[in-house]
Design a protein around this motif. Structure first.
Motif, PDB file in Angstrom:
ATOM      1  N   ALA A 114       0.548  -1.530  -0.171  1.00  0.00           N
ATOM      2  CA  ALA A 114       0.025  -0.286  -0.256  1.00  0.00           C
ATOM      3  C   ALA A 114       1.692   0.878   0.109  1.00  0.00           C
ATOM      4  N   THR A 115       1.925   0.848   0.845  1.00  0.00           N
ATOM      5  CA  THR A 115       3.150   2.290   0.761  1.00  0.00           C
ATOM      6  C   THR A 115       3.476   2.219  -0.554  1.00  0.00           C
ATOM      7  N   LEU A 116       3.742   1.660  -1.372  1.00  0.00           N
ATOM      8  CA  LEU A 116       4.310   1.479  -2.779  1.00  0.00           C
ATOM      9  C   LEU A 116       2.994   2.215  -3.548  1.00  0.00           C
ATOM     10  N   HIS A 175       7.766  10.651  -8.939  1.00  0.00           N
ATOM     11  CA  HIS A 175       8.703  11.816  -9.059  1.00  0.00           C
ATOM     12  C   HIS A 175       8.742  11.076  -6.650  1.00  0.00           C
ATOM     13  N   GLN A 176       7.945  10.681  -6.157  1.00  0.00           N
ATOM     14  CA  GLN A 176       7.895  10.743  -4.710  1.00  0.00           C
ATOM     15  C   GLN A 176       9.537   9.798  -4.317  1.00  0.00           C
ATOM     16  N   THR A 177      10.321  10.147  -4.993  1.00  0.00           N
ATOM     17  CA  THR A 177      11.638   8.415  -4.089  1.00  0.00           C
ATOM     18  C   THR A 177      11.947   8.869  -3.112  1.00  0.00           C
ATOM     19  N   PHE A 178      11.676   9.336  -1.980  1.00  0.00           N
ATOM     20  CA  PHE A 178      12.165   9.793  -1.110  1.00  0.00           C
ATOM     21  C   PHE A 178      11.309   9.579   0.021  1.00  0.00           C
ATOM     22  N   SER A 179      10.100  10.465   0.529  1.00  0.00           N
ATOM     23  CA  SER A 179       9.422  10.481   1.646  1.00  0.00           C
ATOM     24  C   SER A 179       7.983  10.515   1.622  1.00  0.00           C
ATOM     25  N   MET A 180       6.858  10.645   2.165  1.00  0.00           N
ATOM     26  CA  MET A 180       5.725  11.318   1.853  1.00  0.00           C
ATOM     27  C   MET A 180       5.101  10.984   3.211  1.00  0.00           C
ATOM     28  N   ASN A 181       4.191  12.021   3.604  1.00  0.00           N
ATOM     29  CA  ASN A 181       3.575  12.429   4.101  1.00  0.00           C
ATOM     30  C   ASN A 181       2.418  12.426   4.049  1.00  0.00           C
ATOM     31  N   TRP A 182       1.755  12.331   5.288  1.00  0.00           N
ATOM     32  CA  TRP A 182      -0.260  12.738   5.416  1.00  0.00           C
ATOM     33  C   TRP A 182      -0.561  10.486   4.757  1.00  0.00           C
ATOM     34  N   LYS A 214      11.220   5.741   1.680  1.00  0.00           N
ATOM     35  CA  LYS A 214      11.759   4.604   0.839  1.00  0.00           C
ATOM     36  C   LYS A 214      13.106   4.493   0.279  1.00  0.00           C
ATOM     37  N   LYS A 215      13.915   3.862   1.509  1.00  0.00           N
ATOM     38  CA  LYS A 215      15.135   4.299   0.880  1.00  0.00           C
ATOM     39  C   LYS A 215      15.868   2.638  -0.075  1.00  0.00           C
ATOM     40  N   GLY A 216      17.059   3.757  -0.656  1.00  0.00           N
ATOM     41  CA  GLY A 216      17.947   2.713  -1.869  1.00  0.00           C
ATOM     42  C   GLY A 216      18.848   2.255  -1.041  1.00  0.00           C
ATOM     43  N   PRO A 217      19.853   1.395  -1.795  1.00  0.00           N
ATOM     44  CA  PRO A 217      21.606   1.413  -1.577  1.00  0.00           C
ATOM     45  C   PRO A 217      22.301   3.048  -1.256  1.00  0.00           C
ATOM     46  N   GLY A 218      22.822   2.828  -0.726  1.00  0.00           N
ATOM     47  CA  GLY A 218      24.061   4.127  -0.231  1.00  0.00           C
ATOM     48  C   GLY A 218      24.107   4.478   0.920  1.00  0.00           C
ATOM     49  N   PRO A 219      24.479   5.834   1.150  1.00  0.00           N
ATOM     50  CA  PRO A 219      24.663   6.153   2.971  1.00  0.00           C
ATOM     51  C   PRO A 219      23.388   6.360   3.329  1.00  0.00           C
ATOM     52  N   GLY A 220      23.247   6.493   3.922  1.00  0.00           N
ATOM     53  CA  GLY A 220      22.131   7.062   5.116  1.00  0.00           C
ATOM     54  C   GLY A 220      22.532   8.953   4.650  1.00  0.00           C
ATOM     55  N   VAL A 221      20.943   9.139   4.863  1.00  0.00           N
ATOM     56  CA  VAL A 221      20.705  10.673   4.359  1.00  0.00           C
ATOM     57  C   VAL A 221      20.043  12.114   5.399  1.00  0.00           C
ATOM     58  N   ILE A 222      19.933  10.916   6.425  1.00  0.00           N
ATOM     59  CA  ILE A 222      19.675  11.655   7.892  1.00  0.00           C
ATOM     60  C   ILE A 222      20.085  11.397   9.128  1.00  0.00           C
ATOM     61  N   ARG A 262      14.797   0.534   1.638  1.00  0.00           N
ATOM     62  CA  ARG A 262      14.145  -0.711   2.784  1.00  0.00           C
ATOM     63  C   ARG A 262      12.812   0.137   2.848  1.00  0.00           C
ATOM     64  N   VAL A 263      11.557   0.191   2.584  1.00  0.00           N
ATOM     65  CA  VAL A 263      10.152   0.634   3.195  1.00  0.00           C
ATOM     66  C   VAL A 263       9.734   0.750   4.520  1.00  0.00           C
TER      67      VAL A 263
END
Length: 420
Positions: A193-195, A201-208, A246-254, A342-343
């Motif tokens: 349901a999240t995906l 274009h919402q490749t990282f995060s979404m609210n609500w 939704k976070k794909g491979p790579g360094p953490g960004v937060i 990672r979702v």
């Protein structure tokens, strides 16, 4: 009983009266369809909260249709056509589920209750063979689910859910993990349901996220997580935001941070916010999970640029688990080295006296298809923003005052070890 008008505790006298009224009305409206075919239902649940004052803390009721009229009583009838027995808190969790006539909903409810309380927490014997009788009982279930409140006794509830130790750990370390708080099947549904909700274009995060499907309404009402919420923020806590990442491979960004935006130092000794992060696949170090510095809640300040991450630990947990942290805990997003995404769902709550990040959208249909607990998290049960020309909403003020006082009393007993 601590409830707003029109609500009731499970199997209380007010609950039984409302169930009787519904059944009498439905039997009258369905007289021809029910015919002269008698049917009966009886339920009995142990370990009810002491404040309800049931004999030996056993709550029971029965209903019988004799072909002419309905009879509702406090007696237990082991010879009824349909008999349900088990633990009160597990039964309450099922009783707050709304929508059992939807395809697959009853099976999903049973599955999630078994996940939280064990497969024998509720035991069913017999069945209602008549289609009209069965439909009427399912409608009764939903009618009462819209009115049934959570067990207000925090210490009793936590003990029945096996969370007393988790709450003590949360107070000491600033976080705790509830492993397998939902079933793997439900975790998969939430992930899909999240995906589905995420646009390309919402490749990282979404609210609500609450407004993107039934799965999210059910997830944010998970009774295990909400017991941690009540223990940290008190009753009346509201949804600050409900977001997905939704976070794909790579360094953490937060980077390392706390969730106390604009809160001056030193942070208060009580919690202002709480966050439940749901793992919708297994979390390993390679997954890029959340990292937390245990005990950083006691620093009572945010991390500074020269603070190291020494002492931080990765949150590793199986699919369907949730990590809940509070008290301004230091945390950050880990590096992901394995393939795929990672979702996660992030349910962020504020103490009821604070404003939220997401403006609340009161949807009457959403409130109708859920228990009163969702309305509480949307700010419907407190007295804020409800002043009218006639003055303040003293009904809600007095209700929340009583609920806060009882919750705090039972939390003190829990932390002191006076409760199991």
């Amino acid at each position: 009983m601590i409830t707003l008008p029109g609500r009731c505790e499970f199997l209380s006298d007010a609950w039984l009266d409302e169930a009787r009224k519904f059944l009498e009305r439905e039997c009258k409206n369905r007289k021809e369809r029910l015919g002269k075919r008698p049917f009966s239902l009886s339920e009995r649940f142990t370990n009810a909260p002491p404040h309800l004052k049931f004999a030996d803390d056993v709550a029971a009721w029965s209903m019988r249709y004799d072909g002419e009229s309905i009879h509702v009583s406090r007696d237990f009838d082991g010879a009824a056509d349909l008999v349900v027995e088990g633990d009160y808190q597990a039964a309450l969790t099922a009783a707050q589920f709304v929508g059992v006539l939807a395809p697959g909903a009853m099976a999903a409810m049973v599955r999630e209750v078994a996940t939280m309380f064990g497969k024998d927490a509720l035991r069913v014997k017999g069945a209602l063979g008549d289609e009209q009788a069965n439909e009427m009982i399912m409608l009764l279930h939903d009618h009462m689910g819209r009115r049934t409140v959570e067990n207000p006794d925090l210490a009793h509830r936590a003990a029945r859910q096996g969370l007393s130790g988790k709450i003590r750990e949360m107070e000491e370390q600033g976080y705790t993990i509830l492993e397998r708080a939902i079933s793997p099947e439900f975790a998969d549904q939430v992930r899909s349901a999240t995906l589905r909700a995420l646009l390309p274009h919402q490749t990282f995060s979404m609210n609500w996220m609450l407004y993107h499907g039934r799965e999210f309404e059910q997830l944010i009402q998970n009774p295990l997580m909400l017991t941690l919420l009540d223990a940290s923020l008190g009753r009346g806590a509201v949804i600050a935001s409900f977001s997905c990442i939704k976070k794909g491979p790579g360094p953490g960004v937060i980077p390392m941070h706390t969730d106390y935006a604009h809160v001056p130092e030193p942070y208060p000794e009580f919690s202002l916010t709480g966050v439940g992060v749901w793992a919708l696949e297994d979390w390993r170090v390679e997954s890029g999970p959340t990292w937390i510095v245990p005990g950083s809640n006691k620093f009572r300040r945010p991390p500074r640029p020269n603070d190291s991450r020494e002492g931080g630990i990765p949150i590793e947990m199986p699919k369907g688990s949730v990590v809940f942290f509070t008290h301004g805990v230091w945390h950050w997003q880990g590096d992901r080295t394995e393939p795929g995404d990672r979702v996660t769902l992030h349910a962020h709550f504020n103490r009821g006296i604070l404003r939220s990040l997401e403006p609340k959208k009161t949807d009457v249909q959403m409130l109708h298809r859920n228990s009163p607990r969702l309305a509480e998290m949307l700010g419907e049960d407190d007295w804020f923003d409800k002043m009218s020309a006639a003055g303040r909403d003293h009904v809600r003020f007095n209700y929340m005052q009583q609920l806060h006082a009882f919750t705090e009393k039972q939390k003190r007993a829990l932390l002191a070890g006076d409760a199991n």
